[in-house]
Design an enzyme around this catalytic site. Structure first.
Site, PDB file in Angstrom:
ATOM      1  CE1 TYR A 178      -3.429   2.774   0.636  1.00  0.00           C
ATOM      2  CE2 TYR A 178      -1.952   3.458   2.399  1.00  0.00           C
ATOM      3  CZ  TYR A 178      -3.028   3.710   1.576  1.00  0.00           C
ATOM      4  OH  TYR A 178      -3.690   4.906   1.670  1.00  0.00           O
ATOM      5  CG  HIS A 229      -4.316   1.124   4.501  1.00  0.00           C
ATOM      6  ND1 HIS A 229      -5.286   0.520   3.723  1.00  0.00           N
ATOM      7  CD2 HIS A 229      -4.531   2.450   4.396  1.00  0.00           C
ATOM      8  CE1 HIS A 229      -6.039   1.438   3.166  1.00  0.00           C
ATOM      9  NE2 HIS A 229      -5.613   2.627   3.556  1.00  0.00           N
TER      10      HIS A 229
END
Length: 421
Positions: A178, A229
Site C-alpha cells: 500500500y 492500513h
C-alpha cells in the site's frame, strides 16, 4: 418535507421561512480520473446556493440516489439555516442509520448548508466555528520508494519545500504494498502461490528497517508518519508499534482494523508510539471507547463518512476534552469542497494535530475554482464566504465517471487468502 405517511413534518417554528430550500441534487464528475460526488443545495434567494462533498467513490451511484431520491424531498421548503435540526432529522429519517452511503449523502447536504450560512453572513465557515486558531494549516506529504534510500531522497526534497511532516511508505520486495511502488522479489526466492502476494512478516521487517534508515539519514528534525492500513494481525500490530518506538514517529496510522480496536489496550500497555485511527469509522460513537480510555492520540476521520462538518466539529470538541488531536483524512477521493471543509475545521480547532495533503490536478482547479492553496508545507485559507469554493457544473459534465462499478481491490496473502486492505 413530509413524513412516512405523506403528512407535513416541518418543525413547528418553520411554517414560513424567509428563505427556503428549493432544490437539492447530486452531481458525479471525475476531472482527475477519480469519481467525485458533489451536492448542490439551491434556495429561494436568487444566487444563493451551497456546495458539499458526498464522495464515496466505490459507491458513488448509491450516494447520488440517496441524495436525489430520499434526502431532496425532505429538504424542499425547509429553512437552510436550521443545520442542526436538519442534520438530526435526516440522520433518523431512514430509521436504520449510519453507514458510509447514507452518511456521505448527509455530508453533502450538511457541508452545503454550512456553505450557504457562510455566504449569508459574508464570512468563511471557519469564522462561524469560532475563528482561526492558526495562521495556516501544517500538512503532511507522502513519500514512497522501492527502497529506504528512495524514500529518504523524497523526504529530503519535501523538507527543502518547507514540509516538517511526511508519511513514509516503502515497497516490500515481491509483494503488493500500500502506498509504494513495487519492488522485485529477492534473487533466488521461491515464488508464492499467489502473484504479488502480501507478506505481513516481510512487511514488518521492511518497515522497521525503513524507519531506522530514515532516522539515521535525516535526524530528528523531521516528523515521520507510517500507515499500516490494518494489513497485519493485531499481534503483529502490537509488535510493530513496539519495534518502531525508538524512531519517535509522529504517529502510526491504523495499526488495527475497526473490528480490533480492543487490541489497542494491549498496545498502549507496552509502548508509547502515538496512534492515529478512525479512517474507516462511520459513526462518531465508535470513538467513544478510544476517547474515554485514551487508546489513541489522533482521530483520522473521513469527514464525509461520518456525516459532514456538524458531527465532525462536535467530535473535535469532545476530543479536546481528552487531549486527543485531529488528523482529518484528506485523500484524492475527496473533492476540493471536502478539503475546504477539512481546512475550516483545522483552522478553528484548538486541538488540531496535522492535515493530510492532496495536490489538486489542473483539471480539478478548473472545475472547482477556489481550491485551497498549498505553500511551504501548509494549507492556506482565504477570506471568501462559505467554504470558498465554486463548482463549474458545465465543465464538470465534460469529465463523466468512467467506472461506476469501481471496487477496492484487497490484497491476498501467499496462500491466496484474503487480506483486509
Amino acid at each position: 418535507m413530509t413524513s412516512v405517511d405523506g403528512s407535513p413534518s416541518m418543525p413547528p417554528w418553520a411554517d414560513s421561512p424567509a428563505i427556503r430550500i428549493t432544490g437539492v441534487r447530486a452531481v458525479l464528475t471525475a476531472p482527475a480520473g477519480t469519481t467525485l460526488v458533489v451536492v448542490r443545495v439551491d434556495t429561494s434567494e436568487p444566487g444563493l446556493y451551497g456546495l458539499g462533498c458526498a464522495t464515496f467513490t466505490q459507491r458513488a451511484a448509491a450516494v447520488a440516489t440517496a441524495v436525489n431520491e430520499y434526502l431532496a424531498p425532505q429538504l424542499i421548503g425547509r429553512d437552510p439555516a436550521d443545520i442542526t435540526d436538519i442534520a438530526g432529522t435526516l440522520h433518523v429519517s431512514s430509521y436504520w442509520r449510519s453507514g458510509p452511503v447514507l452518511n456521505n449523502a448527509l455530508s453533502g447536504v450538511d457541508m452545503a448548508l454550512w456553505d450557504i450560512k457562510g455566504k449569508q453572513a459574508g464570512l468563511p465557515v471557519w469564522q462561524l466555528l469560532g475563528g482561526r486558531c492558526r495562521t495556516a494549516v501544517p500538512l503532511y506529504g507522502h513519500a514512497s520508494g522501492r527502497d529506504a534510500q528512495e524514500v529518504a531522497e523524497e523526504v529530503r526534497q519535501m523538507m527543502t519545500e518547507g514540509y516538517r511532516y511526511v508519511r513514509c511508505q516503502v515497497a516490500v520486495p515481491g509483494a503488493g504494498t500500500y502506498g509504494a511502488p513495487s519492488a522485485a522479489a529477492p534473487a533466488g526466492s521461491r515464488p508464492p502461490l499467489t502473484a504479488n502476494a502480501w507478506d505481513p512478516s516481510a512487511y514488518r521487517r521492511t518497515v522497521v528497517s525503513l524507519l531506522a534508515h530514515l532516522r539515521t539519514e535525516l535526524g530528528e528534525e523531521i516528523e515521520l508518519i507510517h500507515d499500516v492500513h490494518e494489513r497485519v494481525h493485531p499481534t503483529d500490530a502490537v509488535g510493530l508499534a513496539k519495534d518502531l518506538e525508538p524512531f519517535h514517529l509522529f504517529y502510526l496510522e491504523d495499526p488495527v482494523a475497526p473490528e480490533d480496536i480492543d487490541w489497542l489496550r494491549r498496545l498502549r500497555g507496552q509502548c508509547s508510539t502515538p496512534i492515529a485511527i478512525g479512517e474507516l469509522f462511520t459513526n462518531p460513537a465508535e470513538y467513544r471507547p478510544l476517547l474515554a480510555d485514551g487508546l489513541c492520540d489522533f482521530i483520522r476521520v473521513h469527514v464525509s463518512a461520518i456525516g459532514g462538518i456538524t458531527p465532525a466539529w462536535r467530535l473535535a470538541n469532545a476530543c479536546e476534552v481528552y487531549g486527543i488531536r485531529t488528523a482529518w483524512h484528506g485523500p484524492g477521493d475527496v473533492s476540493p469542497i471536502g478539503h475546504a471543509a477539512n481546512l475550516a475545521l483545522d483552522l478553528a480547532s484548538p486541538n488540531f494535530g496535522i492535515q493530510e495533503q492532496h495536490l489538486f490536478a489542473p483539471q480539478l482547479r478548473e472545475v472547482f475554482p477556489g481550491c485551497p492553496e498549498i505553500r511551504d508545507g501548509h494549507l492556506w485559507p482565504s477570506d471568501r464566504p462559505g467554504l470558498g469554493i465554486d463548482f463549474d457544473e458545465d465543465l464538470a459534465m465534460r469529465f463523466p465517471p468512467q467506472r461506476l462499478g469501481h471496487a477496492w481491490a484487497p490484497p491476498r496473502r501467499a496462500d491466496g487468502a484474503l487480506q483486509r486492505p
